[in-house]
Design an enzyme around this catalytic site. Sequence first.
Site, PDB file in Angstrom:
ATOM      1  N   GLU A 165      10.880  -2.648  -1.550  1.00  0.00           N
ATOM      2  CA  GLU A 165       9.472  -2.368  -1.825  1.00  0.00           C
ATOM      3  C   GLU A 165       9.311  -1.637  -3.157  1.00  0.00           C
ATOM      4  O   GLU A 165       8.301  -1.804  -3.849  1.00  0.00           O
ATOM      5  CB  GLU A 165       8.857  -1.554  -0.692  1.00  0.00           C
ATOM      6  CG  GLU A 165       8.705  -2.316   0.623  1.00  0.00           C
ATOM      7  CD  GLU A 165       7.557  -3.326   0.602  1.00  0.00           C
ATOM      8  OE1 GLU A 165       6.858  -3.437  -0.427  1.00  0.00           O
ATOM      9  OE2 GLU A 165       7.369  -4.014   1.621  1.00  0.00           O
TER      10      GLU A 165
ATOM     11  N   LYS B  35       1.203   2.392  -5.995  1.00  0.00           N
ATOM     12  CA  LYS B  35       0.391   1.860  -4.905  1.00  0.00           C
ATOM     13  C   LYS B  35      -0.942   2.595  -4.792  1.00  0.00           C
ATOM     14  O   LYS B  35      -1.993   1.973  -4.595  1.00  0.00           O
ATOM     15  CB  LYS B  35       1.148   1.941  -3.580  1.00  0.00           C
ATOM     16  CG  LYS B  35       0.361   1.317  -2.430  1.00  0.00           C
ATOM     17  CD  LYS B  35       1.186   1.106  -1.190  1.00  0.00           C
ATOM     18  CE  LYS B  35       0.371   0.393  -0.113  1.00  0.00           C
ATOM     19  NZ  LYS B  35       1.148   0.111   1.108  1.00  0.00           N
TER      20      LYS B  35
ATOM     21  N   HIS C 244      12.335  -5.878   7.494  1.00  0.00           N
ATOM     22  CA  HIS C 244      11.160  -6.273   6.715  1.00  0.00           C
ATOM     23  C   HIS C 244      11.466  -6.306   5.216  1.00  0.00           C
ATOM     24  O   HIS C 244      11.099  -7.260   4.518  1.00  0.00           O
ATOM     25  CB  HIS C 244      10.002  -5.309   6.997  1.00  0.00           C
ATOM     26  CG  HIS C 244       8.796  -5.570   6.154  1.00  0.00           C
ATOM     27  ND1 HIS C 244       8.047  -6.730   6.247  1.00  0.00           N
ATOM     28  CD2 HIS C 244       8.223  -4.835   5.161  1.00  0.00           C
ATOM     29  CE1 HIS C 244       7.059  -6.696   5.373  1.00  0.00           C
ATOM     30  NE2 HIS C 244       7.144  -5.552   4.705  1.00  0.00           N
TER      31      HIS C 244
ATOM     32  N   ASN D 167       1.207  -7.587  -2.234  1.00  0.00           N
ATOM     33  CA  ASN D 167       1.840  -8.501  -1.289  1.00  0.00           C
ATOM     34  C   ASN D 167       2.862  -9.426  -1.947  1.00  0.00           C
ATOM     35  O   ASN D 167       3.266 -10.430  -1.340  1.00  0.00           O
ATOM     36  CB  ASN D 167       0.771  -9.344  -0.582  1.00  0.00           C
ATOM     37  CG  ASN D 167      -0.023  -8.524   0.412  1.00  0.00           C
ATOM     38  OD1 ASN D 167       0.503  -8.021   1.403  1.00  0.00           O
ATOM     39  ND2 ASN D 167      -1.313  -8.363   0.143  1.00  0.00           N
TER      40      ASN D 167
ATOM     41  N   GLU E 104      -8.748  -4.640  -0.259  1.00  0.00           N
ATOM     42  CA  GLU E 104      -7.980  -5.843  -0.593  1.00  0.00           C
ATOM     43  C   GLU E 104      -8.870  -7.046  -0.870  1.00  0.00           C
ATOM     44  O   GLU E 104      -8.638  -8.155  -0.388  1.00  0.00           O
ATOM     45  CB  GLU E 104      -6.986  -6.172   0.537  1.00  0.00           C
ATOM     46  CG  GLU E 104      -5.833  -7.048   0.064  1.00  0.00           C
ATOM     47  CD  GLU E 104      -4.761  -7.240   1.113  1.00  0.00           C
ATOM     48  OE1 GLU E 104      -3.577  -7.131   0.762  1.00  0.00           O
ATOM     49  OE2 GLU E 104      -5.101  -7.502   2.280  1.00  0.00           O
TER      50      GLU E 104
ATOM     51  N   LYS F 130      -3.595   1.013   5.490  1.00  0.00           N
ATOM     52  CA  LYS F 130      -3.527  -0.197   6.305  1.00  0.00           C
ATOM     53  C   LYS F 130      -2.857   0.130   7.634  1.00  0.00           C
ATOM     54  O   LYS F 130      -1.807   0.762   7.668  1.00  0.00           O
ATOM     55  CB  LYS F 130      -2.729  -1.291   5.607  1.00  0.00           C
ATOM     56  CG  LYS F 130      -3.510  -2.091   4.601  1.00  0.00           C
ATOM     57  CD  LYS F 130      -2.664  -3.258   4.130  1.00  0.00           C
ATOM     58  CE  LYS F 130      -3.420  -4.149   3.167  1.00  0.00           C
ATOM     59  NZ  LYS F 130      -2.597  -5.295   2.725  1.00  0.00           N
TER      60      LYS F 130
ATOM     61  N   ARG G  94      -5.733  -5.456  -4.964  1.00  0.00           N
ATOM     62  CA  ARG G  94      -4.753  -4.966  -3.999  1.00  0.00           C
ATOM     63  C   ARG G  94      -3.844  -6.071  -3.467  1.00  0.00           C
ATOM     64  O   ARG G  94      -2.734  -5.789  -2.987  1.00  0.00           O
ATOM     65  CB  ARG G  94      -5.460  -4.260  -2.836  1.00  0.00           C
ATOM     66  CG  ARG G  94      -4.493  -3.611  -1.853  1.00  0.00           C
ATOM     67  CD  ARG G  94      -5.175  -2.684  -0.870  1.00  0.00           C
ATOM     68  NE  ARG G  94      -4.193  -2.124   0.058  1.00  0.00           N
ATOM     69  CZ  ARG G  94      -4.413  -1.102   0.881  1.00  0.00           C
ATOM     70  NH1 ARG G  94      -5.598  -0.515   0.889  1.00  0.00           N
ATOM     71  NH2 ARG G  94      -3.469  -0.655   1.686  1.00  0.00           N
TER      72      ARG G  94
ATOM     73  N   HIS H  42       6.999 -12.691   5.309  1.00  0.00           N
ATOM     74  CA  HIS H  42       6.471 -12.685   6.673  1.00  0.00           C
ATOM     75  C   HIS H  42       6.817 -13.978   7.400  1.00  0.00           C
ATOM     76  O   HIS H  42       7.112 -13.979   8.602  1.00  0.00           O
ATOM     77  CB  HIS H  42       4.951 -12.492   6.649  1.00  0.00           C
ATOM     78  CG  HIS H  42       4.535 -11.087   6.356  1.00  0.00           C
ATOM     79  ND1 HIS H  42       3.230 -10.742   6.073  1.00  0.00           N
ATOM     80  CD2 HIS H  42       5.230  -9.929   6.323  1.00  0.00           C
ATOM     81  CE1 HIS H  42       3.155  -9.438   5.865  1.00  0.00           C
ATOM     82  NE2 HIS H  42       4.355  -8.932   6.002  1.00  0.00           N
TER      83      HIS H  42
ATOM     84  N   HIS I 139       5.548 -11.141   0.168  1.00  0.00           N
ATOM     85  CA  HIS I 139       5.219 -11.012   1.581  1.00  0.00           C
ATOM     86  C   HIS I 139       4.794 -12.339   2.224  1.00  0.00           C
ATOM     87  O   HIS I 139       4.928 -12.483   3.439  1.00  0.00           O
ATOM     88  CB  HIS I 139       4.124  -9.962   1.777  1.00  0.00           C
ATOM     89  CG  HIS I 139       4.628  -8.554   1.624  1.00  0.00           C
ATOM     90  ND1 HIS I 139       5.158  -8.086   0.450  1.00  0.00           N
ATOM     91  CD2 HIS I 139       4.684  -7.527   2.498  1.00  0.00           C
ATOM     92  CE1 HIS I 139       5.519  -6.817   0.609  1.00  0.00           C
ATOM     93  NE2 HIS I 139       5.253  -6.460   1.837  1.00  0.00           N
TER      94      HIS I 139
ATOM     95  N   ARG J  39     -13.311   5.534  18.665  1.00  0.00           N
ATOM     96  CA  ARG J  39     -13.887   4.993  17.421  1.00  0.00           C
ATOM     97  C   ARG J  39     -13.392   5.719  16.162  1.00  0.00           C
ATOM     98  O   ARG J  39     -14.023   5.672  15.122  1.00  0.00           O
ATOM     99  CB  ARG J  39     -15.425   5.012  17.472  1.00  0.00           C
ATOM    100  CG  ARG J  39     -16.006   4.119  18.564  1.00  0.00           C
ATOM    101  CD  ARG J  39     -17.509   3.980  18.416  1.00  0.00           C
ATOM    102  NE  ARG J  39     -18.042   3.052  19.400  1.00  0.00           N
ATOM    103  CZ  ARG J  39     -18.470   3.402  20.607  1.00  0.00           C
ATOM    104  NH1 ARG J  39     -18.432   4.677  20.974  1.00  0.00           N
ATOM    105  NH2 ARG J  39     -18.938   2.499  21.444  1.00  0.00           N
TER     106      ARG J  39
END
Length: 315
Positions: free
Chosen positions: A128, A170, A208, A188, A180, A86, A184, A195, A191, A64
Amino acid sequence: MASFPEAPIVLFLEPGEKYKSLASVEKLLRQMARAGGDRGSMLIAFGGGIVGDVGGFLAAIYMRGISYVQVPTTFLAQVDSSVGGKTGVNLPEGKNLVGSFHHPLAVFADIDVLGTLPDRELRAGLMESVKAGIIRDRTLVRFMEEHADDVLRRDPKSLEKVIAASIRMKAGVVNKDERENGLRMILNLGHTVGHALEQATGYKILLHGEAVGWGMIAALYLARKRGTISNQQFDRLEHLIHLYGPLPPLNLRVKRVVAATGGDKKNVGGVRRFVLPIGIGDAGVVEDVTATELEAAVGYLLPSAGKSTSSQRAS
């Protein structure tokens, strides 16, 4: 590498997006359990973005939640994926659809480890930083325009400036919107289509950062059509993206890419959320991009694959 009460052990993740999966997570979790890992254990994610994402996810869910440290070894990981907490893995239906927010105790971005990084990996990671400038830092945009040669030849001071500016941008956004829920999402930019391009090519053609580069051009196209950036700003930013290319040419059907955007994790209730630049140094999220608009933006990329000219390759 994870440290445990008796002795440190090394956990290996095979390279490639196909190993950023729940199957890999289960395999690594079982290795940790067999090694005697407990709540006092610490995991060190040493590698690129995939290692960081998977390692952070392991730390988030094992017992956990245990502590971990990020040691990113690629430019992309240093400026983006290692920062912000993330973590996660992919599903066949889309990227990063399983994950959690779990911040590392520290991130150690050492420029020296970039010395063995292939040029293609460096250029992909720089996408990026281009993104960071477009959405939040016009000074970074100007620096990357004026010092492209220094950055690409890995001048330490130039790399340090780009990395520091990207991380600072960032971190500032994440501090204002960790989960997000709003701001935030601007991180992206590029993206949604990026993606989709990765998924449509089976994660075998594009790195990427290269996919994000194409995705940013699609976003710029939409922004120009909607009037949030001028023709001059479009030309300037598209040139900057190609300056740090070349981007691999695309051989895809428009409708296949558009269909793949449906699995984007920003979408809620069937509504496509899309990040668009507003001038240079600002961006916003829109929820009314139509399928027709998106098809036009993706269609712009396909014939434009030839824009990786000899002069851009020489840069």
